[in-house]
Design an enzyme around this catalytic site. Sequence first.
Site, PDB file in Angstrom:
ATOM      1  CG  HIS A 133      67.958   8.571  83.143  1.00 45.59           C
ATOM      2  ND1 HIS A 133      68.990   8.214  82.519  1.00 45.59           N
ATOM      3  CD2 HIS A 133      67.510   9.042  82.078  1.00 45.59           C
ATOM      4  CE1 HIS A 133      69.318   8.265  81.385  1.00 45.59           C
ATOM      5  NE2 HIS A 133      68.896   9.251  81.344  1.00 45.59           N
ATOM      6  CG  HIS A 167      70.463  -4.545  87.839  1.00 45.44           C
ATOM      7  ND1 HIS A 167      71.916  -3.754  87.317  1.00 45.44           N
ATOM      8  CD2 HIS A 167      71.045  -3.367  89.246  1.00 45.44           C
ATOM      9  CE1 HIS A 167      71.987  -2.736  87.364  1.00 45.44           C
ATOM     10  NE2 HIS A 167      71.656  -2.229  88.803  1.00 45.44           N
ATOM     11  CG  HIS A 197      82.721  16.493  90.605  1.00 46.12           C
ATOM     12  ND1 HIS A 197      81.834  16.331  90.434  1.00 46.12           N
ATOM     13  CD2 HIS A 197      81.463  16.816  91.981  1.00 46.12           C
ATOM     14  CE1 HIS A 197      80.928  16.994  90.050  1.00 46.12           C
ATOM     15  NE2 HIS A 197      80.757  17.108  91.279  1.00 46.12           N
ATOM     16  N   GLY A 280      70.483  24.051  70.041  1.00 47.06           N
ATOM     17  CA  GLY A 280      68.877  25.098  70.752  1.00 47.06           C
ATOM     18  C   GLY A 280      67.751  24.315  70.793  1.00 47.06           C
TER      19      GLY A 280
END
Length: 297
Positions: A133, A167, A197, A280
Amino acid sequence: MSTDMIDQKARAAAWFKSLRDDIVAAFEALEDSHDTGPFSDQTAGRFEISETKRTAEDGSDAGGGLMSVMRGGRVFEKVGVNISEVYGTLGARAQSAMAARKGIPGMQDDPRFWASGISLVAHMQNPHAPAVHMNTRMFWTPHAWWFGGGSDLNPCIEYDEDTAHFHRTQEQHLAPHGDTLYGELKEWADEYFYIPHRNRARGVGGIFMDDRNSGDWEADFALTQDIGRAFLPAYLPLVEKRRPMVFGAAEKDIQLVHRGLYAEYNLVYDRGTKFGLETGHDANAVLMSLPPMAKWI
């Protein structure tokens, strides 16, 4: 708005587009050069490009961007490289979220905003090749401006040498901006890309910053550019190394389960997902980050 800020916004938007063009070209070159190993007998993938639109609450045009998505390639199962430039006024929910996080005075009286950025997520055919990502962005209101973004590596099968290269390359690109900056942005990424979680990180980390406003626009823009420039040299060698590796059903199963973690994070915690939907923007572009297939156990 000052002439300087108009020029700065144009420069930032142009840079994000330039970075997008470089990445799209590099990824299509990876597709062309993959001639050994799994999926090498398939047709090389190409990006499908479509315009995205943001519509204001009153129905007026409020900017948009380009969504570039490749599906079912030799190397990439699904990869999206999106750019956007949107503007208008923040709705009540977005105002509340921004004010709570940034403490911006005057936003309720003047909720105008402008934002531009690039967002990338890659999900790979080969489970040995890491997902990734990256995003960089600039945000403006009449009250302040910020930069943000970073990149993080999300392998389903981890290789220590790949993590070290990713890295190390980022650290090298951040070095001109201060001896401590890489460590600070790495720690920020470790905290941000964490799934509470599940009590675990979604990947092996990277760098991340948000709300960057040192008071020196040029310095912060230069830093944002170097975060973007670090991406290809940090990532491409890992894909080139792992794409020819043989895998079986067990490795594919590991990949699909790991993608479930990625989907959970992006739908539950990611600020960019929430902001895009609340303001939106095109939902397909906002949710481009989701994997094509995932599995939960």
